[in-house]
Design an enzyme around this catalytic site. Structure first.
Site, PDB file in Angstrom:
ATOM      1  N   TYR A 298      -9.289  -6.775  12.762  1.00  0.00           N
ATOM      2  CA  TYR A 298      -8.681  -6.267  11.615  1.00  0.00           C
ATOM      3  C   TYR A 298      -8.523  -7.392  10.360  1.00  0.00           C
ATOM      4  O   TYR A 298      -8.325  -8.471  10.673  1.00  0.00           O
ATOM      5  CB  TYR A 298      -7.288  -5.979  11.847  1.00  0.00           C
ATOM      6  CG  TYR A 298      -6.580  -5.367  10.521  1.00  0.00           C
ATOM      7  CD1 TYR A 298      -6.585  -3.846  10.403  1.00  0.00           C
ATOM      8  CD2 TYR A 298      -5.867  -6.132   9.919  1.00  0.00           C
ATOM      9  CE1 TYR A 298      -6.115  -3.775   8.930  1.00  0.00           C
ATOM     10  CE2 TYR A 298      -5.040  -5.438   8.569  1.00  0.00           C
ATOM     11  CZ  TYR A 298      -5.260  -4.528   8.373  1.00  0.00           C
ATOM     12  OH  TYR A 298      -4.749  -4.037   7.027  1.00  0.00           O
TER      13      TYR A 298
ATOM     14  N   SER B 170       0.729  -1.212  -0.040  1.00  0.00           N
ATOM     15  CA  SER B 170      -0.102  -0.097   0.022  1.00  0.00           C
ATOM     16  C   SER B 170       0.833   1.297  -0.075  1.00  0.00           C
ATOM     17  O   SER B 170       0.222   2.478   0.136  1.00  0.00           O
ATOM     18  CB  SER B 170      -0.977  -0.075   1.145  1.00  0.00           C
ATOM     19  OG  SER B 170      -0.200   0.105   2.377  1.00  0.00           O
TER      20      SER B 170
ATOM     21  N   ASN C  55     -18.805  26.221 -23.078  1.00  0.00           N
ATOM     22  CA  ASN C  55     -19.204  25.209 -22.327  1.00  0.00           C
ATOM     23  C   ASN C  55     -19.081  25.330 -20.775  1.00  0.00           C
ATOM     24  O   ASN C  55     -17.743  25.703 -20.739  1.00  0.00           O
ATOM     25  CB  ASN C  55     -18.876  24.070 -22.852  1.00  0.00           C
ATOM     26  CG  ASN C  55     -19.286  23.771 -24.257  1.00  0.00           C
ATOM     27  OD1 ASN C  55     -20.158  24.195 -24.653  1.00  0.00           O
ATOM     28  ND2 ASN C  55     -18.313  23.134 -25.072  1.00  0.00           N
TER      29      ASN C  55
ATOM     30  N   GLN D 160      -7.157  -2.339   4.131  1.00  0.00           N
ATOM     31  CA  GLN D 160      -6.167  -1.605   3.420  1.00  0.00           C
ATOM     32  C   GLN D 160      -6.748  -0.974   2.259  1.00  0.00           C
ATOM     33  O   GLN D 160      -6.211   0.137   1.765  1.00  0.00           O
ATOM     34  CB  GLN D 160      -5.021  -2.407   2.884  1.00  0.00           C
ATOM     35  CG  GLN D 160      -3.997  -1.661   2.263  1.00  0.00           C
ATOM     36  CD  GLN D 160      -2.872  -2.713   2.229  1.00  0.00           C
ATOM     37  OE1 GLN D 160      -1.957  -2.943   3.020  1.00  0.00           O
ATOM     38  NE2 GLN D 160      -2.281  -3.149   1.094  1.00  0.00           N
TER      39      GLN D 160
ATOM     40  N   ASN E  33      -1.884  -2.462  13.214  1.00  0.00           N
ATOM     41  CA  ASN E  33      -3.539  -2.357  13.202  1.00  0.00           C
ATOM     42  C   ASN E  33      -3.906  -1.166  13.714  1.00  0.00           C
ATOM     43  O   ASN E  33      -4.981  -0.330  13.350  1.00  0.00           O
ATOM     44  CB  ASN E  33      -4.190  -3.551  13.638  1.00  0.00           C
ATOM     45  CG  ASN E  33      -3.866  -4.912  12.853  1.00  0.00           C
ATOM     46  OD1 ASN E  33      -3.268  -4.719  11.870  1.00  0.00           O
ATOM     47  ND2 ASN E  33      -4.093  -6.171  13.351  1.00  0.00           N
TER      48      ASN E  33
ATOM     49  N   THR F  17     -41.310  24.753 -10.114  1.00  0.00           N
ATOM     50  CA  THR F  17     -41.519  23.532  -9.563  1.00  0.00           C
ATOM     51  C   THR F  17     -41.793  22.503 -10.646  1.00  0.00           C
ATOM     52  O   THR F  17     -42.388  23.268 -11.869  1.00  0.00           O
ATOM     53  CB  THR F  17     -42.542  23.213  -8.504  1.00  0.00           C
ATOM     54  OG1 THR F  17     -43.962  23.768  -9.110  1.00  0.00           O
ATOM     55  CG2 THR F  17     -42.562  24.075  -7.270  1.00  0.00           C
ATOM     56  N   HIS F  18     -41.240  21.552 -10.859  1.00  0.00           N
ATOM     57  CA  HIS F  18     -41.653  20.491 -12.009  1.00  0.00           C
ATOM     58  C   HIS F  18     -40.669  21.367 -13.371  1.00  0.00           C
ATOM     59  O   HIS F  18     -41.269  21.032 -14.388  1.00  0.00           O
ATOM     60  CB  HIS F  18     -42.744  20.310 -12.632  1.00  0.00           C
ATOM     61  CG  HIS F  18     -43.530  19.628 -11.089  1.00  0.00           C
ATOM     62  ND1 HIS F  18     -43.777  18.346 -10.566  1.00  0.00           N
ATOM     63  CD2 HIS F  18     -44.413  20.646 -10.294  1.00  0.00           C
ATOM     64  CE1 HIS F  18     -44.282  18.351  -9.504  1.00  0.00           C
ATOM     65  NE2 HIS F  18     -44.757  19.588  -9.448  1.00  0.00           N
TER      66      HIS F  18
ATOM     67  N   LYS G 160     -19.000  27.966 -29.315  1.00  0.00           N
ATOM     68  CA  LYS G 160     -19.481  27.279 -27.887  1.00  0.00           C
ATOM     69  C   LYS G 160     -18.529  27.984 -26.961  1.00  0.00           C
ATOM     70  O   LYS G 160     -17.519  28.273 -26.952  1.00  0.00           O
ATOM     71  CB  LYS G 160     -19.052  25.856 -27.987  1.00  0.00           C
ATOM     72  CG  LYS G 160     -20.153  25.179 -29.042  1.00  0.00           C
ATOM     73  CD  LYS G 160     -21.300  25.125 -28.630  1.00  0.00           C
ATOM     74  CE  LYS G 160     -21.906  24.126 -27.218  1.00  0.00           C
ATOM     75  NZ  LYS G 160     -21.516  22.744 -27.665  1.00  0.00           N
TER      76      LYS G 160
ATOM     77  N   SER H 158     -15.240  24.632 -28.111  1.00  0.00           N
ATOM     78  CA  SER H 158     -15.372  23.431 -28.381  1.00  0.00           C
ATOM     79  C   SER H 158     -14.263  23.490 -29.693  1.00  0.00           C
ATOM     80  O   SER H 158     -13.818  24.666 -30.395  1.00  0.00           O
ATOM     81  CB  SER H 158     -16.774  23.396 -29.347  1.00  0.00           C
ATOM     82  OG  SER H 158     -16.691  22.341 -30.396  1.00  0.00           O
TER      83      SER H 158
ATOM     84  N   LYS I 252      -8.168   3.395   2.257  1.00  0.00           N
ATOM     85  CA  LYS I 252      -7.404   4.559   1.936  1.00  0.00           C
ATOM     86  C   LYS I 252      -7.627   5.333   0.471  1.00  0.00           C
ATOM     87  O   LYS I 252      -8.185   6.608   0.581  1.00  0.00           O
ATOM     88  CB  LYS I 252      -5.998   4.464   2.011  1.00  0.00           C
ATOM     89  CG  LYS I 252      -5.644   4.117   3.565  1.00  0.00           C
ATOM     90  CD  LYS I 252      -4.302   3.480   3.810  1.00  0.00           C
ATOM     91  CE  LYS I 252      -4.444   2.737   4.910  1.00  0.00           C
ATOM     92  NZ  LYS I 252      -5.320   1.449   4.972  1.00  0.00           N
TER      93      LYS I 252
ATOM     94  N   GLU J   9     -20.050  21.252 -15.053  1.00  0.00           N
ATOM     95  CA  GLU J   9     -20.414  19.801 -15.578  1.00  0.00           C
ATOM     96  C   GLU J   9     -19.629  18.972 -14.898  1.00  0.00           C
ATOM     97  O   GLU J   9     -19.912  17.517 -14.452  1.00  0.00           O
ATOM     98  CB  GLU J   9     -20.346  19.791 -16.933  1.00  0.00           C
ATOM     99  CG  GLU J   9     -21.468  20.329 -17.874  1.00  0.00           C
ATOM    100  CD  GLU J   9     -21.076  20.453 -19.380  1.00  0.00           C
ATOM    101  OE1 GLU J   9     -20.552  19.667 -19.847  1.00  0.00           O
ATOM    102  OE2 GLU J   9     -21.345  21.567 -20.017  1.00  0.00           O
TER     103      GLU J   9
HETATM  104  N1  ARG Z   1      -1.041  -1.365   5.500  1.00  0.00           N
HETATM  105  C1  ARG Z   1      -1.879  -2.034   6.204  1.00  0.00           C
HETATM  106  C2  ARG Z   1      -3.543  -1.119   6.077  1.00  0.00           C
HETATM  107  O1  ARG Z   1      -3.420  -0.262   5.507  1.00  0.00           O
HETATM  108  C3  ARG Z   1      -1.440  -1.655   7.725  1.00  0.00           C
HETATM  109  C4  ARG Z   1      -2.033  -2.610   8.615  1.00  0.00           C
HETATM  110  C5  ARG Z   1      -1.416  -3.985   8.361  1.00  0.00           C
HETATM  111  N2  ARG Z   1      -1.639  -4.955   9.291  1.00  0.00           N
HETATM  112  C6  ARG Z   1      -1.602  -6.364   9.024  1.00  0.00           C
HETATM  113  N3  ARG Z   1      -1.814  -6.992  10.138  1.00  0.00           N
HETATM  114  N4  ARG Z   1      -1.056  -6.647   7.972  1.00  0.00           N
HETATM  115  O2  ARG Z   1      -4.277  -1.483   6.575  1.00  0.00           O
END
Ligand code: ARG
Length: 472
Positions: free
Chosen positions: A325, A31, A293, A330, A118, A163-164, A291, A285, A333, A298
């Site tokens: 966990y 990650s 735009n 992971q 964790n 409205t509508h 144009k 455009s 993120k 949008e």
């Molecule tokens: N990179 C992991 C995450 O984003 C960190 C935690 C990893 N924990 C594990 N027991 N492998 O969640």
């Protein structure tokens, strides 16, 4: 690469393994290329943890000094873009820990005492998200400030309310904009409320069950500015509901801005022509030279889709996970970062864009002449003169039908024509007097809606003043 025969495994956890992971698995499970965004938060969390360990006598004072020195150097390397992020070290946590150990030796190896990745990652995300929320709250404030300025300048600018998508009743453009102010106010409340639940400390939960070291979680919480600690170690390392809440608040904010965008696009269409947007928010455009735009609104409308998608991604990520966990987490993120990035950029651009709205007040007023915008005012007039509302509704409907046939608007009728049009409703015609024309005007209609929350210009100004004093 991990050498299976070596007594020094390359990975922090590879001691019990007999063969290395393939390059594909390494890439699939790593990650670091996205979680390195949390490097500052990771270092902050580690420093607070180390300080606590030293205070509790779990590591020595010299260890703490070494860790602090090493982290200062690492932070500098990251800020200067010199830090060598390495896929082999999986994630932001192990990359930093490995560099620390390279810099300061055994003290670096002691840092992870009494914690797990964790609780570490859960802490990092919360610290990161707290910063993002604070930034978003400030940007909502900028957006609101500019919105209030445009609303104030147009507190008495009449436009058709729909409205509508059919002309309904006159409103002022300022009143219309203030509807978006109210939405943004609730958005800000939601983010502020979500922040309360983000701002709780998971660290100390270790892998899932807590730790046997004599840690002081309250101290760490205080060091990191958390309001309190998470009270269950299993919950603290596994749930991401705070991130889901953030994405839900973001999805609502984007939904509001998407509706606003849809209106800007519509208003800017030459068929409507209520506004023009500053050139810097539009593009041309490549084939049609005429144009202009409205690309920015949008895209805001379009990006709402990806923010909604991230919300669904996180909800789905969570729904089947047993405690505690799991590596699934992971995957929290990227949707989270993308959501925050999108909301932050959108708010920035929007705050600027609304100052570039050029209001075409004449076109708005012209549009009010089509669609019998003051028909309800006429019905209310009859009611105030003693006719039951249902009869008044019917009488005005007949007047509208007659106006359709004649091809005029209600105020263009003579008194006699108006009475004749309503003749089929007993009691209607005789209740119409000369003073009826005052209520049929747009200004009369607007001014009469003078209660709190109404569109009368004085009320729009009061709403703006209320908003300004709440923000002050
Ligand atoms: N990179 C992991 C995450 O984003 C960190 C935690 C990893 N924990 C594990 N027991 N492998 O969640």
């Amino acid at each position: 690469m991990t050498d299976t025969t070596s007594s020094q495994p390359a990975k922090a956890w590879s001691g019990r393994f007999t063969e290395p992971v393939s390059d594909l698995v390494k890439r699939y499970t790593a990650s670091v290329f996205f979680d390195q965004r949390m490097a500052r938060q990771d270092i902050r969390g580690s420093l607070a943890h180390a300080k606590m360990l030293a205070r509790q006598g779990i590591i020595g004072a010299q260890d703490l000094a070494d860790i602090e020195r090493g982290m200062t150097q690492i932070l500098g390397e990251i800020e200067r873009g010199e830090f060598g992020w390495n896929l082999d070290d999986e994630d932001v946590h192990l990359n930093i820990e490995k560099r620390l150990t390279a810099l300061v030796g055994d003290a670096g190896k002691r840092l992870h005492t009494g914690r797990s990745r964790n609780d570490q990652v859960a802490t990092d995300i919360r610290l990161w998200l707290r910063d993002a929320i604070d930034q978003i709250l400030a940007l909502i404030g900028d957006f609101q400030k500019n919105l209030l300025d445009v609303a104030e300048a147009n507190a008495a600018t009449p436009m058709p309310g729909f409205t509508h998508l059919q002309v309904a009743q006159p409103v002022t453009f300022g009143h219309h904009l203030m509807a978006y102010y109210e939405m943004s106010r609730r958005d800000a409340e939601r983010f502020a409320d979500c922040r309360k639940r983000v701002n709780r400390l998971p660290l100390g939960s270790a892998a899932l069950a807590g730790t046997s070291y004599p840690i002081d979680r309250e101290f760490v919480a205080q060091e990191l500015g958390f309001d309190e600690v998470c009270y269950n170690s299993l919950d603290a390392v596994s749930d991401r509901d705070f991130a889901i809440e953030f994405c839900a608040a973001s999805a609502l904010l984007m939904t509001h801005l998407s509706r606003f965008s849809e209106e800007l696009i519509l208003w800017m269409s030459p068929r409507v022509g209520f506004i023009d947007l500053a050139d810097r928010f539009c593009t041309g455009s490549s084939i049609m030279p005429q144009k202009k735009n409205p690309d920015v609104p949008e895209l805001v409308r379009g990006k709402t889709g990806r923010v909604n998608g991230s919300l669904i991604a996180l909800l789905t990520l969570m729904k089947g996970q047993p405690l505690a966990y799991n590596k699934d987490n992971q995957e929290d993120k990227e949707p989270l970062f993308d959501t925050a990035d999108t909301v932050i950029d959108t708010l920035r651009i929007y705050a600027d864009m609304i100052t570039g709205i050029r209001v075409k007040a004449d076109a708005m007023r012209d549009a009010l002449k089509q669609g019998y915008a003051t028909a309800t005012d006429l019905a209310d007039y009859l009611v105030k003169n003693g006719l039951p509302f249902r009869d008044a509704h019917e009488a005005v409907a007949l007047a509208v039908r007659a106006a359709d046939v004649k091809g005029c608007d209600l105020p263009q009728f003579s008194l006699d024509e108006l009475r004749t049009a309503m003749a089929h409703v007993p009691g209607a015609a005789e209740r119409v007097k000369d003073d009826v024309f005052a209520v049929l005007t747009v200004e009369g209609s607007l001014a009469s809606r003078k209660h709190v929350g109404g569109t009368a210009p004085e009320q729009v100004r009061a709403a703006i003043a209320r908003a300004r004093s709440a923000r002050a």
